[in-house]
Design an enzyme around this catalytic site. Structure first.
Site, short mmCIF file in Angstrom:
data_model
loop_
_atom_site.label_atom_id
_atom_site.label_comp_id
_atom_site.label_asym_id
_atom_site.label_seq_id
_atom_site.Cartn_x
_atom_site.Cartn_y
_atom_site.Cartn_z
CG ASP A 112 -1.86 -1.21 1.21
OD1 ASP A 112 -3.06 -1.04 0.97
OD2 ASP A 112 -1.38 -2.34 1.45
CG ASP A 156 -3.96 -1.22 -2.56
OD1 ASP A 156 -4.47 -1.82 -3.53
OD2 ASP A 156 -4.62 -0.90 -1.54
CE1 TYR A 163 -4.15 3.52 -1.78
CE2 TYR A 163 -1.92 2.83 -2.28
CZ TYR A 163 -3.07 2.71 -1.54
OH TYR A 163 -3.15 1.76 -0.54
CG ASN A 168 -8.37 -2.07 -2.68
OD1 ASN A 168 -7.38 -2.44 -2.05
ND2 ASN A 168 -8.96 -0.91 -2.45
CG HIS A 169 -6.15 1.57 -4.22
ND1 HIS A 169 -6.90 2.69 -4.38
CD2 HIS A 169 -6.23 1.24 -2.90
CE1 HIS A 169 -7.43 3.06 -3.21
NE2 HIS A 169 -7.03 2.18 -2.30
CG HIS A 226 -4.51 -5.92 -1.30
ND1 HIS A 226 -3.39 -5.16 -1.03
CD2 HIS A 226 -5.57 -5.09 -1.20
CE1 HIS A 226 -3.75 -3.91 -0.81
NE2 HIS A 226 -5.07 -3.83 -0.89
CG HIS A 277 -10.82 1.44 6.88
ND1 HIS A 277 -12.03 2.00 6.53
CD2 HIS A 277 -10.03 1.56 5.79
CE1 HIS A 277 -11.96 2.44 5.29
NE2 HIS A 277 -10.77 2.18 4.81
CG HIS A 278 -10.14 -2.17 4.46
ND1 HIS A 278 -11.05 -1.80 3.49
CD2 HIS A 278 -9.04 -1.39 4.27
CE1 HIS A 278 -10.52 -0.84 2.74
NE2 HIS A 278 -9.33 -0.57 3.20
CG HIS A 309 -7.42 -4.20 1.99
ND1 HIS A 309 -7.67 -3.25 1.01
CD2 HIS A 309 -8.65 -4.64 2.39
CE1 HIS A 309 -8.96 -3.15 0.81
NE2 HIS A 309 -9.58 -3.98 1.65
CB VAL A 310 -5.60 -3.13 7.35
CG1 VAL A 310 -5.74 -2.29 8.62
CG2 VAL A 310 -6.83 -3.99 7.12
CG HIS A 311 -3.99 2.15 4.45
ND1 HIS A 311 -4.65 3.18 3.81
CD2 HIS A 311 -3.88 1.14 3.53
CE1 HIS A 311 -4.92 2.81 2.56
NE2 HIS A 311 -4.47 1.58 2.38
#
Length: 467
Positions: free
Chosen positions: A168, A197, A200, A234-235, A319, A328-329, A356-358
């Site tokens: 990410d 990711d 972006y 996903n990005h 991911h 989140h997520h 995925h999870v930042h």
């Protein structure tokens, strides 16, 4: 305080196994109190030096490499020429050799809405010598550029090898700090495992693909010299039918080639490689994965091919994480977990890396595979055959960190912290590997979290269900 033994000899596995088992104890259930900047990050401006276009007419840019075959004797060299196709040749030679060879690239272009790509070159070089430094040159005349890489040692069970972990990433100032910390880490990574990711670019109106170009120039300082093993996130989907873009993953698949056919895969979104003493399986969280699908059938067959006497370390990249205690997520990876987790336990996967999870999080060795609809057994339990799950989606992208966590911290979560950083997965031999997580705000050698991993197949020590 985190302890790490540098320069220690791991040749006598049995003699040191007791000591290593002591150092492997996890401090379970820790939520870090480290205070970090919670503001959203902004992408670096277009005139930043990290996005600089190389000098010379039609000079190759966005140079990056990845493994080019199943066993590590091949490399895929990719680059972009902005004005015209130019030369499609790669000239390469081994260090201290006067003999130069050449290989031809394929050249691709694509359109996305009102954007037209440059000329994207992908050159696969095969049958290289193991554990050898090679130089390579792309472009012609005054615009030519030279780089180098080192091939891995021949696949074998007791080979030490060091992987970096990044996910990410994006292209913010925090992203730049992540790459700088990785570059200056005294434990030098030899290959990056990237968990999805990338650029972006989809954060911009109409998924502005010029941000794919800036990102390619941004990572070149590392990606031209050591392989990045790619995972799609996903990005990378870039599905935008409202503007006529209804082919998922179009920019990603055109720009980032992987050796998927070498492992019998039918898609570049899932594949596997062997590198040194590791068998690395890459999965696609955003492709069909149910029973009877191509990805499911391929994964079944790939697990059956794993030979732990040849590649002791079994690593999975994806991911969307199976286990995460961030709000989140939350549980977005649950459907894939239900389908695939029993495979991970059956084949004794050592570690699963996701993004995925930042933020950062490390699990205990747990599984949740006993549920059969009517028995009510739906809680994760300690399982010595299960992998450690590490979420490392903390590269620094413009969406910022996720800080809201489920409370209380679940028992499967060993350590969690919402900070940007990178990881190092340092394989010592067939029985032991060391993982360290490096927070961007710390010194280059400082580990904010770490653990010794005992190989699930070869470990000679007793474990109390710890990693």
């Amino acid at each position: 305080m985190v302890l790490k033994w540098g320069g220690f000899s791991f040749g006598l596995v049995i003699g040191v196994s007791f000591i290593l088992s002591i150092s492997e104890v996890c401090n379970g259930g820790i939520t870090s109190t480290f205070v970090r900047n919670k503001d959203l990050a902004n992408d670096m401006p277009l005139d930043s030096d990290v996005f600089k276009v190389p000098p010379g007419y039609n000079a190759p840019q966005q140079v990056h490499i990845t493994q080019g075959d199943y066993l590590g004797k091949g490399v895929i060299i990719s680059w972009v020429t902005p004005d015209e196709p130019g030369s499609n040749l790669v000239h390469y030679w081994a260090e201290n050799s006067k003999v130069k060879s050449s290989a031809e690239s394929i050249v691709l272009t694509y359109k996305y809405y009102n954007y037209t790509s440059g000329y994207i070159h992908h050159c696969t070089i095969k049958d290289l010598k193991y554990d050898t430094k090679y130089y390579y040159e792309v472009g012609i005349g005054n615009s030519s550029r030279q780089f180098w890489f080192r091939t891995p040692p021949e696949v074998g069970p007791d080979l030490p090898y060091t992987f970096g972990l990044i996910g990410d990433l994006g292209q913010t100032h925090d992203s730049n700090r992540t790459l700088t910390h990785y570059e200056l880490n005294p434990t030098k990574g030899q290959t990056i495992l990237f968990v999805g990711d990338l650029s972006y670019a989809d954060a911009y109106p109409n998924h502005d693909n010029t941000r794919w170009d800036t990102w390619g120039r941004f990572i070149e300082r590392i990606a031209a010299y050591q392989p990045w093993i790619w995972t799609a996130g996903n990005h990378e989907i870039d599905f935008l039918p409202d503007i006529g873009e209804d082919i998922p993953f179009k920019p990603y698949i055109h720009r980032y080639h992987v050796p998927y056919k070498a492992s019998g895969s039918t898609s570049p979104l899932w594949y596997s490689i062997k590198r040194a003493s590791a068998h690395i399986i890459v999965l696609s969280s955003y492709s069909a994965f149910g029973m009877y699908t191509p990805q499911y059938k391929w994964l079944q067959a790939e697990f059956e091919k794993v030979n732990r006497t040849e590649t002791p370390w079994l690593v999975v990249l994806m991911h969307s994480p199976f286990y995460s205690s961030y709000v989140h997520h939350y549980m977005e990876g649950e459907t894939m977990r239900v389908m695939y987790e029993s495979f991970f336990v059956e084949y004794k996967v050592d570690v699963v890396f996701a993004g995925h999870v930042h933020a950062y999080e490390r699990s205990e060795r747990i599984s949740n595979i006993a549920y059969n609809v009517v028995n009510g057994l739906c809680t994760p339990v300690r399982d010595p055959s299960a992998p450690v799950y590490i979420t490392i989606g903390d590269g620094g992208n413009l969406e910022g960190l996720v800080t809201e966590m489920t409370e209380p911290q679940p028992s499967y979560s060993a350590y969690r912290e919402a900070s940007f950083g990178h990881g190092i997965f340092d394989i010592k031999n067939r029985t032991h590997a060391y993982f360290g997580w490096h927070r961007n705000q710390d010194g280059y050698a400082v580990e904010a979290d770490s653990l010794w991993l005992h190989n699930r197949y070869w470990s000679v020590s007793e474990e109390s269900y710890v990693a």
